[in-house]
Scaffold this active site. Structure first.
Site, PDB file in Angstrom:
ATOM      1  N   GLU A  95       5.679 -10.463  15.062  1.00  0.00           N
ATOM      2  CA  GLU A  95       5.176 -11.033  16.314  1.00  0.00           C
ATOM      3  C   GLU A  95       5.687 -12.477  16.467  1.00  0.00           C
ATOM      4  O   GLU A  95       6.171 -12.871  17.511  1.00  0.00           O
ATOM      5  CB  GLU A  95       3.654 -11.006  16.269  1.00  0.00           C
ATOM      6  CG  GLU A  95       3.034 -11.017  17.639  1.00  0.00           C
ATOM      7  CD  GLU A  95       1.522 -10.931  17.540  1.00  0.00           C
ATOM      8  OE1 GLU A  95       1.007 -10.522  16.482  1.00  0.00           O
ATOM      9  OE2 GLU A  95       0.885 -11.310  18.528  1.00  0.00           O
ATOM     10  N   ARG A 137       0.823  -1.217   0.000  1.00  0.00           N
ATOM     11  CA  ARG A 137       0.000   0.000   0.000  1.00  0.00           C
ATOM     12  C   ARG A 137       0.853   1.261   0.000  1.00  0.00           C
ATOM     13  O   ARG A 137       0.404   2.314  -0.446  1.00  0.00           O
ATOM     14  CB  ARG A 137      -0.996  -0.027   1.169  1.00  0.00           C
ATOM     15  CG  ARG A 137      -2.096  -1.056   0.973  1.00  0.00           C
ATOM     16  CD  ARG A 137      -3.002  -1.150   2.176  1.00  0.00           C
ATOM     17  NE  ARG A 137      -2.318  -1.525   3.392  1.00  0.00           N
ATOM     18  CZ  ARG A 137      -1.993  -2.764   3.727  1.00  0.00           C
ATOM     19  NH1 ARG A 137      -2.298  -3.766   2.932  1.00  0.00           N
ATOM     20  NH2 ARG A 137      -1.352  -3.020   4.852  1.00  0.00           N
TER      21      ARG A 137
END
Ligand code: AMP
Length: 186
Positions: A109, A72
């Site tokens: 993560e 994006r």
């Protein structure tokens, strides 16, 4: 018009832009609230406003390259580069760029990821603006900064359409010594 009225107008416009960001809960996985910028992109005036707000800050600044992060970030980087008359560099996920690359790793993560840039995308001393859609933890952008530093680019600013302030990714980028700008804050 006084400065105060101008500030109020800008504040109102930013709030309008903010209302066009859609929250999509549990995407791409449970517990994540995804900030979907497509409703904003769908509105011609909104996309133009975003690029004008970000780009007008660089009038006369001599920025030579706008570097955008997949995917994006590309949408914003391409429009911004066009607006300010700069070149466009693309920072991609591993294995996507056809020519010789330099790469940087960053932690997710769970596990690790990597991004790459063509080794000739930025030459030493080039004035660069980095841009992505969302500043979350700042891990992705930190790796992008590392890439530009490896190529000797001179980073003028690190920009985002929106910032998730509660994750404090800004601190991570400021610690690297670069100015951070985000148009919309959550
Ligand atoms: P981070 O490295 O944690 O700052 O994450 C930034 C990157 O992940 C950007 O390229 C964003 O497009 C994407 N991202 C992270 N969190 C979100 C979110 N809540 N909504 C949309 N995109 C996100």
């Amino acid at each position: 018009m006084s400065f105060k009225e101008t500030d109020l107008d800008i504040h109102k416009e930013i709030e309008e832009l903010k209302s066009l960001i859609r929250d999509v809960p549990d995407f791409p996985k449970p517990g994540i609230v995804f900030k979907d910028i497509t409703p904003l992109l769908h509105k011609p005036w909104a996309f133009q406003k975003v690029i004008d707000y970000i780009g007008n800050r660089y009038i006369g600044a001599g920025v030579e390259i706008v570097a955008g992060i997949e995917s994006r970030g590309f949408l914003l980087a391409a429009a911004l580069a066009y607006k300010i008359g700069a070149g466009l560099a693309i920072i991609r996920k591993p294995g996507k760029l056809p020519y010789k690359t330099v790469s940087a790793s960053y932690t997710l993560e769970y596990g690790e990821d990597r991004i790459e840039i063509h080794e000739d995308a930025i030459t030493r001393g080039t004035k660069v603006v980095l841009i992505d859609d969302v500043l979350a933890t700042g891990g992705t952008m930190s790796a992008a900064i590392e890439l530009v530093e490896k190529l000797g680019g001179n980073i003028v600013s690190v920009d985002f359409l929106l910032e998730l302030t509660f994750l404090d990714g800004r601190k991570r980028i400021l610690e690297k010594g670069y100015p951070v700008f985000s148009l919309i804050k959550f």
